[in-house]
Design an enzyme around this catalytic site. Structure first.
Site, mmCIF file in Angstrom:
data_model
loop_
_atom_site.group_PDB
_atom_site.id
_atom_site.type_symbol
_atom_site.label_atom_id
_atom_site.label_comp_id
_atom_site.label_asym_id
_atom_site.label_seq_id
_atom_site.Cartn_x
_atom_site.Cartn_y
_atom_site.Cartn_z
ATOM 1 N N ARG A 15 0.604 34.104 -23.033
ATOM 2 C CA ARG A 15 -0.334 33.705 -24.082
ATOM 3 C C ARG A 15 0.327 33.829 -25.451
ATOM 4 N NH1 ARG A 15 -5.138 37.818 -22.567
ATOM 5 N NH2 ARG A 15 -3.289 39.045 -22.002
ATOM 6 N N LYS A 75 -1.190 41.089 -27.037
ATOM 7 C CA LYS A 75 -1.179 42.415 -26.430
ATOM 8 C C LYS A 75 -0.619 43.457 -27.398
ATOM 9 C CE LYS A 75 -2.249 43.464 -22.952
ATOM 10 N NZ LYS A 75 -3.590 43.970 -22.567
ATOM 11 N N TYR A 97 -5.146 42.837 -29.238
ATOM 12 C CA TYR A 97 -5.724 43.777 -28.273
ATOM 13 C C TYR A 97 -4.868 45.037 -28.294
ATOM 14 C CZ TYR A 97 -8.599 40.050 -26.249
ATOM 15 O OH TYR A 97 -9.504 39.049 -26.060
ATOM 16 N N HIS A 99 -6.240 48.555 -27.066
ATOM 17 C CA HIS A 99 -6.588 49.442 -25.948
ATOM 18 C C HIS A 99 -5.897 50.797 -26.093
ATOM 19 C CE1 HIS A 99 -8.748 46.308 -23.779
ATOM 20 N NE2 HIS A 99 -7.735 45.493 -23.972
ATOM 21 N N GLU A 121 -10.678 44.227 -29.077
ATOM 22 C CA GLU A 121 -11.656 44.690 -28.090
ATOM 23 C C GLU A 121 -12.731 45.607 -28.662
ATOM 24 O OE1 GLU A 121 -8.441 47.855 -27.996
ATOM 25 O OE2 GLU A 121 -8.485 45.668 -28.109
ATOM 26 N N ASP A 274 -6.679 48.340 -18.539
ATOM 27 C CA ASP A 274 -6.246 48.433 -19.934
ATOM 28 C C ASP A 274 -6.804 49.669 -20.624
ATOM 29 O OD1 ASP A 274 -4.527 46.271 -20.485
ATOM 30 O OD2 ASP A 274 -6.207 44.881 -20.506
#
Length: 371
Positions: A15, A75, A97, A99, A121, A274
């Site tokens: 991605r 990520k 993201y 996490h 998130e 995650d």
């Protein structure tokens, strides 16, 4: 504002954080967009696509990080990328993201660097929706069923069960824990494939809401008490975990002592990995080595599941993130967060401190209020 987009280096992560059309919109708004060369290739976007849209293509990641005031990723940064934000301080905002509950070391590194880190998130509306988590949760929920179906096949050392069954042959039993977006999408696809589905959640309102759609297929809904989870897991050919608590570690709803009760060759797909995983025996895996076995139960715990359908995922992600990116670029993160409480909830680290209480609790770092 100078906006940067870098390629992802996580295993099998194809991605990219921004489509060319998204870059074009930001350029029209007067922002400078810098994109690492080949960053979009896995999603089907060439360097020419970005340059035609108005972005500047930069040959390496370091050049993009250096130029960016707002850095977009998909990520969380991996250790090899920490060098790029070390010491950048308040002149850099990272939007991705994160996490952090699952990677407390990264939280510490972000605090030491002084950058502002905003997590997709934990952006949360007043109604409790997670608009930037939702599109990837939809995709991950569906991919979880594909993974379960694949690993129930005998060549993978499992049961050799077809998820839909056949004439006079019962379908596979699929237990889905969590009736959020992951669980609902998993349940829809599993029922469409003909599975016998049990959907569990602690909130009866979520179960009631799902039933109201009137989906065809074999479905039972169950309140997720500890006993009910154990009974459902015991009876399942495949169990899918989709538990999410904003900023915090996922609760272990499938415990180690439940595994021996599952039949040999059963499959667990832990979509919550995650956030540390909702299965006590889980640990993160990659697409290069996606499964491991505990007590004869296959565990599938890939931490970036939507990365395997990058074009769909990139469009879905940009559709949701672009308004927030535009707001940050136009106002700066502090003014944008002051104007939008949902964005403020997304800020995890700011000026050397963890400013999200759940993240602070999960990582053991001191919490300092953003306001």
């Amino acid at each position: 504002m100078n906006i940067g987009v870098v390629g992802e280096i996580k295993t099998a992560e194809y991605r990219v954080a921004l489509t060319p059309s998204g870059a074009g919109q930001l350029a029209v708004d007067g922002h400078a967009v810098y994109v690492e060369s080949m960053a979009g290739i896995g999603s089907g976007f060439s360097d020419d696509d970005y340059s035609t849209a108005g972005a500047t293509v930069v040959k390496d990641a370091g050049g993009v990080w250096d130029a960016a005031e707002l850095l977009l990723k998909v990520k969380e940064p991996l250790p090899a990328e920490y060098q790029y934000f070390d010491g950048r301080g308040s002149d850099l905002t990272l939007f991705t993201y994160l996490h952090l509950a699952g990677v407390p070391g990264l939280a510490s590194q972000l605090c030491e660097s002084g950058v502002t880190a905003v997590a997709y998130e934990t952006v949360e509306t007043d109604s409790g929706a997670f608009p930037l988590l939702a599109p990837m949760s939809e995709i991950a929920g569906q991919l979880a069923v594909h993974a379960a179906a694949a690993y129930l096949r005998y060549p993978n050392g499992t049961k050799g069960v077809l998820i839909s069954g056949g004439a006079g042959i019962p379908p596979a039993k699929v237990c889905i824990i969590g009736a959020g977006i992951v669980g609902q999408n998993a349940a829809r696809l599993a029922m469409a494939m003909g599975a016998d589905v049990t959907l569990l959640d602690r909130n009866p309102g979520k179960l009631r809401q799902f039933l109201a759609y009137g989906y065809p297929g074999s479905l039972r809904t169950v309140l997720a008490t500890g006993e009910a989870v154990a009974d459902s897991v015991y009876d399942a050919d495949a169990a899918i975990g989709g538990v999410y608590v904003s900023g915090a570690k996922a609760t272990h709803v499938i415990t180690r002592d439940m595994l021996p009760s599952m039949s040999s060759g059963s499959v667990i797909v832990d979509v919550s990995i995650d956030q540390g995983g909702c299965v006590e025996t889980s640990h993160p895996t990659t697409y290069d080595d996606p499964v491991f076995t505990v007590d004869d139960v296959i565990h599938y715990c890939v931490a970036n599941m939507p990365g395997t359908v990058p074009r769909t995922s990139t469009f879905a992600l940009t559709n949701e993130t672009l308004p927030y990116v535009s707001a940050i670029a136009a106002r700066g993160i502090e003014a944008a967060a002051a104007n939008d409480l949902s964005l403020a909830r997304g800020v995890n680290v700011h000026r050397g401190h963890v400013v999200n209480e759940a993240v602070a609790s999960a990582t053991g770092l001191e919490f300092v209020s953003l306001r």
